[in-house]
Scaffold this motif. Structure first.
Motif, PDB file in Angstrom:
ATOM      1  N   ALA A 297      13.865 -19.714   2.009  1.00 44.42           N
ATOM      2  CA  ALA A 297      13.647 -21.136   2.298  1.00 44.42           C
ATOM      3  C   ALA A 297      12.656 -21.738   1.304  1.00 44.42           C
ATOM      4  CB  ALA A 297      13.149 -21.317   3.725  1.00 44.42           C
ATOM      5  N   TYR A 298      11.606 -20.997   0.982  1.00 45.81           N
ATOM      6  CA  TYR A 298      10.615 -21.489   0.017  1.00 45.81           C
ATOM      7  C   TYR A 298      11.238 -21.637  -1.369  1.00 45.81           C
ATOM      8  CZ  TYR A 298       6.417 -21.845  -2.787  1.00 45.81           C
ATOM      9  OH  TYR A 298       5.465 -22.269  -3.669  1.00 45.81           O
TER      10      TYR A 298
ATOM     11  N   ILE B 100      14.391 -22.269  -2.049  1.00 48.97           N
ATOM     12  CA  ILE B 100      15.267 -23.446  -2.008  1.00 48.97           C
ATOM     13  C   ILE B 100      14.432 -24.722  -2.070  1.00 48.97           C
ATOM     14  CG2 ILE B 100      16.863 -24.746  -0.532  1.00 48.97           C
ATOM     15  CD1 ILE B 100      17.904 -21.985   0.439  1.00 48.97           C
ATOM     16  N   TYR B 101      13.315 -24.731  -1.344  1.00 45.42           N
ATOM     17  CA  TYR B 101      12.420 -25.890  -1.370  1.00 45.42           C
ATOM     18  C   TYR B 101      11.901 -26.131  -2.782  1.00 45.42           C
ATOM     19  CZ  TYR B 101       8.068 -28.477  -0.820  1.00 45.42           C
ATOM     20  OH  TYR B 101       7.048 -29.380  -0.965  1.00 45.42           O
ATOM     21  N   ARG B 102      11.429 -25.097  -3.445  1.00 53.59           N
ATOM     22  CA  ARG B 102      10.878 -25.238  -4.799  1.00 53.59           C
ATOM     23  C   ARG B 102      11.935 -25.726  -5.784  1.00 53.59           C
ATOM     24  NH1 ARG B 102       5.728 -23.403  -6.762  1.00 53.59           N
ATOM     25  NH2 ARG B 102       6.882 -23.793  -8.653  1.00 53.59           N
ATOM     26  N   GLU B 103      13.164 -25.301  -5.590  1.00 54.01           N
ATOM     27  CA  GLU B 103      14.238 -25.686  -6.497  1.00 54.01           C
ATOM     28  C   GLU B 103      14.585 -27.169  -6.340  1.00 54.01           C
ATOM     29  OE1 GLU B 103      18.853 -24.592  -6.615  1.00 54.01           O
ATOM     30  OE2 GLU B 103      17.504 -22.875  -6.928  1.00 54.01           O
ATOM     31  N   ASN B 104      14.441 -27.698  -5.134  1.00 57.16           N
ATOM     32  CA  ASN B 104      14.852 -29.072  -4.869  1.00 57.16           C
ATOM     33  C   ASN B 104      13.728 -30.098  -4.965  1.00 57.16           C
ATOM     34  OD1 ASN B 104      17.585 -28.467  -4.398  1.00 57.16           O
ATOM     35  ND2 ASN B 104      17.058 -27.683  -2.382  1.00 57.16           N
ATOM     36  N   VAL B 105      12.484 -29.661  -5.104  1.00 54.53           N
ATOM     37  CA  VAL B 105      11.359 -30.589  -5.221  1.00 54.53           C
ATOM     38  C   VAL B 105      11.262 -31.060  -6.664  1.00 54.53           C
ATOM     39  CG1 VAL B 105       8.848 -30.765  -5.120  1.00 54.53           C
ATOM     40  CG2 VAL B 105      10.085 -29.605  -3.310  1.00 54.53           C
TER      41      VAL B 105
END
Length: 156
Positions: free
Chosen positions: A133-134, A136-141
């Motif tokens: 999840a982290y 995916i979050y880093r990739e989309n921020v």
């Protein structure tokens, strides 16, 4: 275990002592060759100085050689400073890769223990899902600024 056995047998057979002797002999030969090369370079500089004294005089030659060696020293320092950033980035990348490999190795080594424990599969899947999840979050921020954090120039 096989690597340890081969190391012990190499020590017992004397291969390590022979390799150490060869390395010591090579180091002595390289030091003697370097000293001979530096001595030859000193004589070449002396010959150039004597030739320049005959052509330009002692004061001009001394000033010229002094300024020349100071310029060479300055160029060496400038090149070293310019390449220091590149070396620091290379060390940081290598350190990061080593830490990732160490983390993966530790995780794989701990996996059987975690699977046999009380939590079983849940103890493993929870952190794995959190890491995914982290990621995916880093990739989309979106990044805050235009500088690349990996180039070491951010904040300068």
């Amino acid at each position: 275990m096989g690597v340890l056995a081969s190391l012990i047998s190499a020590l017992a057979s004397g291969e390590a002592i022979a390799a150490l002797g060869r390395a010591r002999t090579a180091a002595i030969v390289y030091v003697i060759a370097a000293l001979a090369a530096l001595t030859g370079l000193g004589f070449l500089i002396g010959a150039a100085y004597i030739w320049a004294v005959g052509r330009y005089g002692p004061m001009a030659t001394s000033l010229g050689f002094g300024v020349g060696f100071l310029v060479i020293a300055g160029l060496i320092l400038v090149v070293y400073q310019l390449s220091a950033g590149l070396r620091a980035r290379r060390r940081a990348r290598r350190r990061s890769a080593d830490m990732k490999a160490l983390g993966i190795t530790a995780a794989l080594a701990a996996l059987p223990v975690l699977l046999k424990g009380k939590g079983g599969l849940g103890a493993v899947l929870g952190p794995v899902l959190a890491l995914a999840a982290y990621a995916i979050y880093r990739e989309n921020v979106k990044p805050d600024n235009d500088t690349d954090p990996d180039d070491g120039q951010a904040g300068r």
